[in-house]
Design an enzyme around this catalytic site. Structure first.
Site, PDB file in Angstrom:
ATOM      1  N   HIS A 163       0.816  -1.207   0.000  1.00  0.00           N
ATOM      2  CA  HIS A 163       0.000   0.000   0.000  1.00  0.00           C
ATOM      3  C   HIS A 163       0.854   1.265   0.000  1.00  0.00           C
ATOM      4  O   HIS A 163       0.556   2.229  -0.688  1.00  0.00           O
ATOM      5  CB  HIS A 163      -0.890  -0.049   1.244  1.00  0.00           C
ATOM      6  N   HIS A 217     -10.281   3.278  -1.043  1.00  0.00           N
ATOM      7  CA  HIS A 217     -10.450   2.796   0.330  1.00  0.00           C
ATOM      8  C   HIS A 217     -11.320   1.546   0.262  1.00  0.00           C
ATOM      9  O   HIS A 217     -12.368   1.457   0.896  1.00  0.00           O
ATOM     10  CB  HIS A 217     -11.080   3.879   1.213  1.00  0.00           C
ATOM     11  N   ASN A 218     -10.864   0.590  -0.550  1.00  0.00           N
ATOM     12  CA  ASN A 218     -11.708  -0.543  -0.904  1.00  0.00           C
ATOM     13  C   ASN A 218     -11.929  -1.525   0.237  1.00  0.00           C
ATOM     14  O   ASN A 218     -13.061  -1.782   0.632  1.00  0.00           O
ATOM     15  CB  ASN A 218     -11.082  -1.296  -2.089  1.00  0.00           C
ATOM     16  N   ASP A 277       0.244  15.219   5.387  1.00  0.00           N
ATOM     17  CA  ASP A 277      -0.911  14.684   6.097  1.00  0.00           C
ATOM     18  C   ASP A 277      -0.544  13.328   6.674  1.00  0.00           C
ATOM     19  O   ASP A 277       0.403  12.690   6.228  1.00  0.00           O
ATOM     20  CB  ASP A 277      -2.081  14.519   5.136  1.00  0.00           C
ATOM     21  N   SER A 294      -4.805   6.803  13.217  1.00  0.00           N
ATOM     22  CA  SER A 294      -5.863   7.718  13.653  1.00  0.00           C
ATOM     23  C   SER A 294      -6.017   8.809  12.611  1.00  0.00           C
ATOM     24  O   SER A 294      -5.036   9.314  12.070  1.00  0.00           O
ATOM     25  CB  SER A 294      -5.501   8.352  15.002  1.00  0.00           C
ATOM     26  N   GLY A 329      -1.597   9.390  -8.641  1.00  0.00           N
ATOM     27  CA  GLY A 329      -2.690   8.434  -8.593  1.00  0.00           C
ATOM     28  C   GLY A 329      -2.496   7.484  -7.450  1.00  0.00           C
ATOM     29  O   GLY A 329      -1.810   7.789  -6.477  1.00  0.00           O
TER      30      GLY A 329
END
Ligand SMILES: Nc1ncnc2c1ncn2[C@@H]1O[C@H](COP(=O)(O)OP(=O)(O)O)[C@@H](O)[C@H]1O
Ligand SMILES: [Mg+2]
Lengths: 760, 90, 226, 90
Positions: free
Chosen positions: A58, A107-108, A289, A334, A558
């Site tokens: 990921h 977010h599968n 982020d 979180s 992407g």
């Protein structure tokens, strides 16, 4: 909770024989050995935590990297890309000093486990990527794929996903302006929840994830860190679900129940506002982020991208759960957290702004002039790594790939041989069946759960071909975005399928009058360990990269989602492509709806007998075989130029691209939206069936005011684009002369009742 | 007829934004001395017929498969007797 | 001279910017107000905008109602200052008891976003003077908690006193009792409604209609001629 | 430290679509014999110090003015003792 003994760097060096649970953390033996080699000793528990999440599929793109490189290597010459791939999101110059950043992410798996929260946090994550670039988020889109529409589990997953996307996006104040909803049994245990976001900023406001300037402070702000989602996205996204998890009854929940994160959109809204205020006062040197892999990712990426090193005091991270171990703090996912690099004399002001917005902000470390990332816990050093080895020098796999042996048989199973309707009556019935089929039916029941109006700049939103947002009130400058993907086409031919997705999104943007500029994508595939899947992936990437080069639209970034499969069965290869366009003046936009009776309908482009992977073959024959429609990107480019010119010069009043469902689907949509019917005449050289159902690419229908007809057809002729007059906007029915008449009422009922009756 | 109450609360380790919002508002309302607030759901089911063990077991299944998502939530099932003194069942 | 109209930003307000834009387009001067300030900066009227203040986590409007700015607004509203509550603002006004009744979750349990047809029932309030009674308008609606409820006595009273300002036409999007979309207080200075007039002030944007602009021109006229 | 539970339910005369949606789903899930479902909220407050009458009275005020909107909702306040057998306070 005191852990004895603390696994410090010193302790690790002194105890080389201690075995760490690298396998449980998803690492392979050789990967672990590489970590040992890099460090020259065994890693500490905290280091292993960081490497394991950052080297997951990921986060590291280890299987896809070798292919994704083509997006850079084949990138077309262009002057629009301000920030390219590799950052949180690419940035595109849209003129007048404005820059736009956009990206799509998946977010599968989390959305299958907990549809509401999985989808909600998917929106949260992509929005933070956009803020991290320095932009104000201005819109979201949500390309979605679910199992069969009538499968009981779809009733669990879809409403939850839609409520989650709406619940989060609506609460953030982001208009949802487009997306997709596709049903196919192949997504039963693996729904695809992709979410995209667009942000706008001035050129000078672009920010990067970079920690530079020794002495600058590292500030963590937003939500407190808790134990939720530890290893969630990373470990979860990298493993295939068990076959049994998809129980026959469909009401069963997945067997695998990892911790999922709960989103707090209110917190995220505060995060957006306080971050933008800090940007406006130029307080931020670098920013990142916290998404998958949490602090591990943010600290290692910031440090790796920057010039110096970084020192972090983990004890200073505000916790929601005081029993968390340092490893868990590093891995926690979180939500609603960001990390900013701020010069020392600006820290007070930064903290003040956070306080104004009731956002917790804490200095947790500083940039050093070394080149190491060092993390301390209770005064002891527990991490001492070269951040590049964590963030950017993860393993890279050249996974074997091979064209599956069933591909030939699949392609040989020509959809052109399927029985066609023999009578007008049959043709009429098939039209009704098509527009009522779940994939072709109106998605209003879903999209009306999303706020389209917030921020007061929405020019077009679904069900338009592309969403469009005004970004400058004075000049009317706007941007448009469309997302498309067709797993059926891509299964038949991954190279062509990816190009068809690109072509469709490109065409959708052009149909609104905007000029396509750049591309983002979300590549959803099965397991990369299966050579057949890897081949699909390699072909799709090659197709997309070649296509982008030819269309002159660079890929700006992407996301890759692999392991979308249940047992041995992978989803259809599903590259979802987002195209961003720009329009100088939104008042020139072209809508889908028929505007005025009497206007002439023109079909642009060539229609061939192309039914492979078509909606017709699926709805009428439950068939998937043959070849997908041919792609001609030069033709797509020409079509786009004509659509844009016609919109700018006021030659057309509505336009609609043709894609799945073919011409009749497009006519019905334009008619229902405008509340005006159409009379169609089958053009010479085509039979009614092919005219109505073919899915040849590179086509659109436009409505031309009579006064513009000559000018418009002259333009098409001069540019060599086939333009065929096929009828006129008229009455309250869709009529195909000599074949059938379908009243708008009957069409509306067929088109609009399907989804509510399946889901409500 | 009897009433069965199912309480569904987020698991303790899961973020509870609703409870937090309430808690953060308390000082402003002049409330001190509440160190944590969690907000959950309460379902009141009116059951026809006797609430025997079999009925409770079925309601337990219902709670587990439908009223709660046990990925993130815990639940309890109890019969509420008339004097409203509840009896813990799970 | 023009009027100064304040727009409060609560944490989680979403349509504050849009409300200020609508005020500006109507020709008045928008003034940003902050929830933590009791000071209203000498505005002549106040708009409580839409959004999800405090996430609407307890009940829509329940937490904002206790903010410092609301203390002053409640006091001033009682003294006659015009206040318009849009969506979340309406919810805050009911929670603050400036308007009777309460707002609950939509009866269909979903967020709903649509172009909503309304009938103007009362064109005498501070915010509706530029409409005519009985006029039919389209205003975007978007909410999760839009179901207006009150007891029968209150509903009868509202109707008897002409305090129902807007009603939903053709389709009740949330289960509001008696199709009520907006109401006013006894004095007519405080108005709350669920639909969003600030999203219907420019052609081309949103639904492309400008049926919401009269809210802002009405109040401007009233304040300037007062 | 003690836990005080505030249960907030819609007044009986107010339509509860959430409860109804649950109830409507029951037959599909193979459930019979539940004649009514209502869905409300449950707040768990962790109170520092002893929960005496004064503390309870304050929480009662909090519930009345804040946790519930008494135009539409009823509430109960009770101390939850360790064995989870609740004692009705109101
Ligand atoms: N999940 C969704 N969220 C937002 N908009 C959607 C969603 N699904 C479909 N739409 C919108 O509905 C319209 C029709 O969708 P689709 O038929 O997929 O369009 P196209 O075939 O032109 O790509 C488009 O405007 C699309 O953006
Ligand atoms: Mg389209």
């Amino acid at each position: 909770m005191s852990r004895t003994p603390l696994d410090t760097v010193e302790h690790a060096a002194a105890t080389p024989d201690v075995e760490l649970p690298w396998a449980e953390l998803g690492l392979k033996k050789d990967e672990y050995e590489r970590i040992v080699e890099i460090l020259g000793r065994r890693p500490t528990g905290a280091e292993l935590a960081m490497y394991s999440v950052m080297w997951s599929e990921h986060c590291s793109y280890k299987s896809s990297k070798v292919h994704l490189r083509q997006f850079g290597e084949k990138a077309p010459e262009n002057d629009v890309l301000l920030v390219g791939m590799g950052e949180n999101a690419g940035v595109v110059d849209v003129g007048q000093g404005y820059a736009v950043t956009f990206k799509v992410e998946s977010h599968n798996h989390p959305s299958y486990v907990e549809p509401y929260q999985g989808a909600a946090t998917g929106v949260g994550g992509i929005v933070r990527d956009i803020i991290a670039m320095g932009a104000r988020p201005v819109a979201v889109v949500d390309p979605l794929r679910f199992g069969a529409a009538d499968h009981p589990d779809t009733k669990r997953v879809l409403p939850g996903v839609v409520a989650g996307i709406g619940g989060y996006g609506n609460c953030l104040g982001l208009p949802n302006i487009g997306g997709e909803v596709v049903f196919d049994a192949c997504y039963q245990g693996n729904p695809l929840v992709n979410a995209g976001c667009i942000g706008v900023m001035r050129h000078e406001d672009i920010h990067l994830a970079k920690a530079s300037g020794a002495g600058n402070k590292v500030i963590l702000y937003g939500a407190r860190t808790g134990g939720d989602g530890i290893g969630g996205a990373s470990i979860l996204a990298s493993e295939t679900f068990d076959a049994e998890s998809d129980s026959a009854s469909g009401t069963g929940k997945p067997r695998k129940r990892p911790a999922v994160q709960v989103g707090d959109p209110f917190q995220e809204k505060l995060l957006i506002e306080c971050t933008l205020e800090a940007f406006a006062e130029k307080l931020v040197v670098g920013i990142q982020d916290l998404g998958a892999a949490g602090l591990s990712c943010a600290t290692s990426e910031l440090a790796s991208n920057g010039s110096g090193g970084m020192r972090v005091i983990l004890d200073d991270v505000p916790l929601r759960d005081s029993t968390l171990s340092p490893e868990e703090i590093l891995m926690s996912e979180s939500q609603e957290r960001m990390c900013a690099i701020v010069e020392p004399d600006k820290v007070d002001r930064f903290l003040e702004i956070c306080e104004k917005w009731d956002v917790i902000a804490t200095v947790i470390g500083e940039v050093t002039d070394g080149d190491r990332l060092e993390i301390y816990w209770h005064g002891e050093k527990i991490v001492d790594v070269d951040p590049r080895t964590v963030a950017h020098e993860g393993p890279v796999y050249e996974r074997p790939y091979a064209r599956p042996e069933w591909q030939d048989a699949l392609q040989a199973d020509d959809a052109g041989k399927l029985p066609r309707p023999r009578t007008s009556e049959e043709l009429r019935e098939q039209v009704l069946k098509l527009v009522a089929s779940p994939n072709q039916a109106s998605k209003k029941w879903i999209t009306q759960q999303y706020d389209h109006f917030v921020q007061g700049n929405t020019v077009l939103a679904m069900p338009e071909d592309a969403g469009m947002i005004r970004i400058d009130e004075e000049t009317g400058l706007g941007v448009a975005i469309a997302t498309d993907g067709n797993g059926r086409y891509t299964k038949l031919d991954p190279y062509t399928g990816a190009q068809l997705a690109l072509a469709e999104a490109y065409r959708n943007v052009a149909a609104t009058g905007a000029k396509p500029l750049a591309v983002s994508d979300c590549l959803n595939f099965g397991s990369p360990e299966d050579p057949a899947v890897m081949w699909q992936f390699a072909e799709a990437v090659r197709g997309l990269a070649d296509g982008c080069r030819q269309l002159g639209t660079p890929v700006t970034g992407g996301n890759v989602s692999l392991y979308n499969q249940t047992g041995e069965v992978a989803i259809h290869p599903t590259p979802v492509v987002a195209v961003l366009g720009v329009i100088d003046d939104v008042s020139r936009r072209t809508p889908v709806a028929f505007q005025e009776e009497g206007q002439l309908l023109y079909l642009l482009g060539d229609t061939r007998e192309e039914f492979g992977g078509s909606a017709w073959s699926q709805v009428i024959h439950d068939h998937l075989g043959g070849l997908p429609p041919k792609v001609d990107l030069e033709r797509e480019r020409l079509l786009a130029e004509i659509l844009i010119a016609a919109s700018r010069d006021g030659m057309i009043d509505s336009a609609h691209d043709l894609s799945d469902g073919g011409l009749i689907q497009a006519v019905v949509e334009s008619a229902l939206l405008g509340g005006k019917g159409a009379r169609l005449i089958v053009p010479d050289g085509l039979d009614a069936f092919t005219f109505l159902f073919s899915e040849s690419a590179g086509r659109a229908i436009v409505a031309v005011p009579r006064s513009e007809e000559v000018r418009f057809t002259d333009m098409c002729r001069a540019r060599d684009l086939p333009a065929t007059r096929i009828g006129v906007v008229d009455g309250d029915a869709v009529e195909v002369q000599g074949e059938f008449v379908l009243s708008l009422e009957e069409l509306r009922e067929a088109h609009e009742n399907t989804i509510p009756s399946l889901l409500a | 007829m009897a009433r069965v109450v199912v309480d569904v609360m987020l698991k303790p380790e899961i973020l509870d934004p609703q409870g937090q919002a309430v808690q953060r508002a308390l000082p402003r309302l002049g409330f001190e001395g509440i160190s944590d607030v969690r907000q959950g759901k309460r379902f009141e089911l009116e059951v026809d017929g006797p609430v025997d063990d079999a009925a409770l077991a079925r309601i337990h299944d219902l709670a587990e498969s439908f009223l709660a998502n046990t990925v993130i939530e815990d639940f309890t099932v109890r019969v509420e007797s008339d004097d409203a003194v509840a009896e813990a069942v799970k | 001279m023009t009027a100064r109209i304040g727009v409060v930003t609560f944490p989680g307000s979403l349509d504050d910017r849009d409300s200020r834009r609508a005020i500006r387009l109507a020709g008045a001067e928008p003034v940003a107000l902050w929830h933590k300030d009791k000071d209203l900066k000498q505005v002549d009227a106040v708009v409580l905008p839409g959004g999800f203040s405090y996430g609407d986590y307890l009940r829509a409007g329940a937490i904002s109602r206790f903010s410092p700015v609301m203390e002053t607004i409640i006091e001033q509203a009682r003294a006659g200052m015009p206040v318009l509550g849009i969506c979340n603002g309406f919810q805050i006004l009911t929670e603050a008891h400036l308007l009777p009744g309460a707002m609950l979750g939509n009866d269909h349990l979903h967020f709903i976003c649509r172009d909503q047809k309304l009938r103007v029932e009362n064109a005498e309030t501070a915010w509706t003077g530029d409409y005519t009674a009985g006029q039919e308008i389209h205003i975007p609606l978007k909410n999760m908690d839009g179901r207006y409820v009150a007891d029968e006595y209150t509903l009868d009273m509202l109707e008897a006193e002409g305090r129902v300002v807007f009603r939903y036409l053709d389709f009740n999007p949330n289960g509001s009792l008696r199709d009520i979309a907006g109401i006013t207080n006894e004095a007519g200075n405080v108005v709350g409604l669920m639909p969003h007039p600030e999203h219907a002030v420019e052609p081309l944007i949103g639904t492309g209609r400008t049926d919401g602009l009269p809210f802002f021109t009405s109040i401007l006229k009233k304040l300037v001629t007062a």
